[in-house]
Design a protein around this motif. Sequence first.
Motif, PDB file in Angstrom:
ATOM      1  N   GLU A 260       0.811  -1.235   0.183  1.00  0.00           N
ATOM      2  CA  GLU A 260       0.078   0.067  -0.052  1.00  0.00           C
ATOM      3  C   GLU A 260       0.931   1.257   0.076  1.00  0.00           C
ATOM      4  OE1 GLU A 260      -3.774  -1.760   2.696  1.00  0.00           O
ATOM      5  OE2 GLU A 260      -2.148  -0.839   3.422  1.00  0.00           O
ATOM      6  N   LEU A 261       1.895   1.125   0.809  1.00  0.00           N
ATOM      7  CA  LEU A 261       2.960   2.319   0.765  1.00  0.00           C
ATOM      8  C   LEU A 261       3.488   2.566  -0.574  1.00  0.00           C
ATOM      9  CD1 LEU A 261       4.593   4.635   2.423  1.00  0.00           C
ATOM     10  CD2 LEU A 261       6.305   2.702   2.575  1.00  0.00           C
ATOM     11  N   ALA A 262       3.855   1.766  -1.186  1.00  0.00           N
ATOM     12  CA  ALA A 262       4.603   1.846  -2.484  1.00  0.00           C
ATOM     13  C   ALA A 262       3.426   2.244  -3.553  1.00  0.00           C
ATOM     14  CB  ALA A 262       5.174   0.319  -2.977  1.00  0.00           C
ATOM     15  N   ASP A 263       2.195   1.802  -3.486  1.00  0.00           N
ATOM     16  CA  ASP A 263       1.221   2.350  -4.428  1.00  0.00           C
ATOM     17  C   ASP A 263       0.974   3.688  -4.262  1.00  0.00           C
ATOM     18  OD1 ASP A 263       0.830  -0.214  -5.379  1.00  0.00           O
ATOM     19  OD2 ASP A 263      -0.820  -0.823  -4.182  1.00  0.00           O
ATOM     20  N   THR A 264       1.055   4.200  -2.767  1.00  0.00           N
ATOM     21  CA  THR A 264       0.612   5.493  -2.660  1.00  0.00           C
ATOM     22  C   THR A 264       2.054   6.303  -3.005  1.00  0.00           C
ATOM     23  OG1 THR A 264      -0.713   4.976  -0.725  1.00  0.00           O
ATOM     24  CG2 THR A 264       0.111   7.244  -0.866  1.00  0.00           C
ATOM     25  N   ILE A 265       3.198   6.069  -2.808  1.00  0.00           N
ATOM     26  CA  ILE A 265       4.212   6.670  -3.462  1.00  0.00           C
ATOM     27  C   ILE A 265       4.403   6.897  -4.860  1.00  0.00           C
ATOM     28  CG2 ILE A 265       6.755   6.781  -3.416  1.00  0.00           C
ATOM     29  CD1 ILE A 265       6.659   5.839  -0.549  1.00  0.00           C
ATOM     30  N   ALA A 266       4.178   5.792  -5.458  1.00  0.00           N
ATOM     31  CA  ALA A 266       3.978   5.882  -7.002  1.00  0.00           C
ATOM     32  C   ALA A 266       2.889   6.351  -7.438  1.00  0.00           C
ATOM     33  CB  ALA A 266       3.840   4.369  -7.642  1.00  0.00           C
ATOM     34  N   MET A 267       1.808   6.733  -6.819  1.00  0.00           N
ATOM     35  CA  MET A 267       0.711   7.557  -7.185  1.00  0.00           C
ATOM     36  C   MET A 267       1.140   9.021  -7.173  1.00  0.00           C
ATOM     37  SD  MET A 267      -2.956   8.201  -5.420  1.00  0.00           S
ATOM     38  CE  MET A 267      -2.218   8.960  -4.296  1.00  0.00           C
ATOM     39  N   VAL A 268       1.707   9.498  -5.935  1.00  0.00           N
ATOM     40  CA  VAL A 268       2.022  10.853  -5.514  1.00  0.00           C
ATOM     41  C   VAL A 268       3.073  11.316  -6.403  1.00  0.00           C
ATOM     42  CG1 VAL A 268       3.614  11.947  -3.896  1.00  0.00           C
ATOM     43  CG2 VAL A 268       1.616  10.709  -3.077  1.00  0.00           C
ATOM     44  N   ILE A 269       4.211  10.515  -6.830  1.00  0.00           N
ATOM     45  CA  ILE A 269       5.366  10.802  -7.526  1.00  0.00           C
ATOM     46  C   ILE A 269       4.592  10.673  -9.283  1.00  0.00           C
ATOM     47  CG2 ILE A 269       7.453   9.792  -8.798  1.00  0.00           C
ATOM     48  CD1 ILE A 269       8.103   9.182  -5.833  1.00  0.00           C
ATOM     49  N   GLY A 270       3.639  10.038  -9.724  1.00  0.00           N
ATOM     50  CA  GLY A 270       3.517   9.995 -10.861  1.00  0.00           C
ATOM     51  C   GLY A 270       3.839   8.891 -11.811  1.00  0.00           C
ATOM     52  N   PHE A 271       4.486   7.844 -11.218  1.00  0.00           N
ATOM     53  CA  PHE A 271       4.788   6.757 -11.651  1.00  0.00           C
ATOM     54  C   PHE A 271       3.889   5.928 -12.515  1.00  0.00           C
ATOM     55  CE2 PHE A 271       6.376   2.207 -11.466  1.00  0.00           C
ATOM     56  CZ  PHE A 271       7.255   2.234 -12.616  1.00  0.00           C
ATOM     57  N   GLN A 272       3.826   5.705 -13.651  1.00  0.00           N
ATOM     58  CA  GLN A 272       2.860   4.970 -14.154  1.00  0.00           C
ATOM     59  C   GLN A 272       3.012   3.472 -14.660  1.00  0.00           C
ATOM     60  OE1 GLN A 272      -0.155   6.551 -14.997  1.00  0.00           O
ATOM     61  NE2 GLN A 272       0.631   8.193 -14.205  1.00  0.00           N
ATOM     62  N   GLY A 273       4.423   2.891 -14.272  1.00  0.00           N
ATOM     63  CA  GLY A 273       4.431   1.493 -14.353  1.00  0.00           C
ATOM     64  C   GLY A 273       4.150   0.714 -13.316  1.00  0.00           C
ATOM     65  N   GLY A 274       4.542  -0.575 -13.598  1.00  0.00           N
ATOM     66  CA  GLY A 274       4.146  -1.771 -12.739  1.00  0.00           C
ATOM     67  C   GLY A 274       4.739  -1.574 -11.399  1.00  0.00           C
ATOM     68  N   ILE A 275       4.400  -2.465 -10.389  1.00  0.00           N
ATOM     69  CA  ILE A 275       5.092  -2.783  -9.076  1.00  0.00           C
ATOM     70  C   ILE A 275       5.221  -4.291  -8.751  1.00  0.00           C
ATOM     71  CG2 ILE A 275       5.415  -2.034  -6.801  1.00  0.00           C
ATOM     72  CD1 ILE A 275       3.660   0.324  -7.208  1.00  0.00           C
ATOM     73  N   ALA A 276       6.410  -4.949  -8.764  1.00  0.00           N
ATOM     74  CA  ALA A 276       6.538  -6.132  -8.602  1.00  0.00           C
ATOM     75  C   ALA A 276       7.287  -6.385  -7.318  1.00  0.00           C
ATOM     76  CB  ALA A 276       7.359  -6.935  -9.773  1.00  0.00           C
ATOM     77  N   PHE A 277       7.006  -7.455  -6.717  1.00  0.00           N
ATOM     78  CA  PHE A 277       7.602  -7.982  -5.519  1.00  0.00           C
ATOM     79  C   PHE A 277       8.491  -9.139  -5.588  1.00  0.00           C
ATOM     80  CE2 PHE A 277       4.505  -4.830  -4.236  1.00  0.00           C
ATOM     81  CZ  PHE A 277       5.147  -4.280  -2.794  1.00  0.00           C
ATOM     82  N   ASP A 278       9.990  -9.147  -5.043  1.00  0.00           N
ATOM     83  CA  ASP A 278      10.709 -10.300  -5.155  1.00  0.00           C
ATOM     84  C   ASP A 278      10.657 -11.101  -3.805  1.00  0.00           C
ATOM     85  OD1 ASP A 278      12.745 -11.973  -5.349  1.00  0.00           O
ATOM     86  OD2 ASP A 278      14.302 -10.879  -5.718  1.00  0.00           O
ATOM     87  N   ALA A 279       9.774 -12.094  -3.597  1.00  0.00           N
ATOM     88  CA  ALA A 279       9.614 -12.790  -2.442  1.00  0.00           C
ATOM     89  C   ALA A 279      10.572 -13.473  -2.007  1.00  0.00           C
ATOM     90  CB  ALA A 279       8.237 -13.762  -2.551  1.00  0.00           C
ATOM     91  N   SER A 280      11.705 -13.878  -2.800  1.00  0.00           N
ATOM     92  CA  SER A 280      12.999 -14.439  -2.407  1.00  0.00           C
ATOM     93  C   SER A 280      13.783 -13.487  -1.548  1.00  0.00           C
ATOM     94  CB  SER A 280      13.906 -14.937  -3.620  1.00  0.00           C
ATOM     95  OG  SER A 280      14.378 -13.738  -4.406  1.00  0.00           O
ATOM     96  N   LYS A 281      13.641 -12.348  -1.318  1.00  0.00           N
ATOM     97  CA  LYS A 281      14.105 -11.231  -0.433  1.00  0.00           C
ATOM     98  C   LYS A 281      13.482 -11.425   0.870  1.00  0.00           C
ATOM     99  CE  LYS A 281      17.509  -9.942  -3.209  1.00  0.00           C
ATOM    100  NZ  LYS A 281      17.141 -10.966  -4.565  1.00  0.00           N
TER     101      LYS A 281
END
Length: 326
Positions: A260-281
């Motif tokens: 949720e934090l990442a989604d909100t920061i992406a929206m605030v900044i205007g990043f239009q791409g996708g967000i992926a998570f590396d569950a091995s980390k």
Amino acid sequence: MHKKIYIAGHRGMVGSAIVRNLLAGGLSSDNLLFRTHAELDLTSQAAVRAFFEGEKPDQVYLAAAKVGGIHANNSYPAEFIYQNLMMEANIIHEAWRVGVQKLLFLGSSCIYPKLAPQPMPESALLTGPLEPTNEPYAIAKIAGIKLCESYNRQYGESDGTDFRSVMPTNLYGPGDNYHPENSHVIPALIRRFHEAMVSGDAVVTLWGTGTPLREFLYVDDMAAACIHVMNLDKATFDANTTPMLSHINVGSGKEVTIRELADTIAMVIGFQGGIAFDASKPDGSPRKLMDSSRLNNLGWQPKVGLEEGLRLAYNDFLLHEHASHF
């Protein structure tokens, strides 16, 4: 009488916010005492003693600290424990020596055990092992709390010594550290998403699953809480603390997932791409929330919501984007 207030660490994120809030509250810059690191080495007992003997402040905000993220804490544990212990011991002792009655020490939520109950109450202190990666820093901060409590116990009645401690949750806002390796999660994500937007990246990949819950507080809310706690009358403060448990948590009381934090920061900044998570980390702790009910009962509430705070933080990032430390 002309009140003199010393803010140790006035150039840091929290210290500079305390300065902003004190000035906004009507104090003059003539009321405030500052020293840069070049002007005063807080790890030097002789230098700190000379400063306090010369200035004799009425109040002290102890916001100076050596801070950093997991990488920095892991890489420099000796510096983190030594410098923080020396700074707080010198300032607290010399403040008492010249008769300062009011001092506020700023700690950290990492003082609590790794497996503390959630939300974390003040009473969780010293009830279990600490998170190993930042144990040296946490022990230094615990020592600061106990210094304040010890001087109160020994000198409270005879000298009027009234030293208090506040423990903030994760802070962010103007003056944050956006270093690519040593920053905390919000400034790190602001930098990542901004650079991805500028580069036109299609996807930003983040560590972990995105499911851990975290609490965040805008730094000017923290500063307002510091001033509120500093200026509470002693009877009110004492009624909500004990001599052996005198620190107070400061948090927003609201949690968000890292996703949720990442989604909100992406929206605030205007990043239009996708967000992926590396569950091995690694994810880190599944949840870290402060119990701030004690402070809420003392009349303080945060004012800045997460989205508003992130917009203010991003504006600060843009202002300093080309500064030499980026």
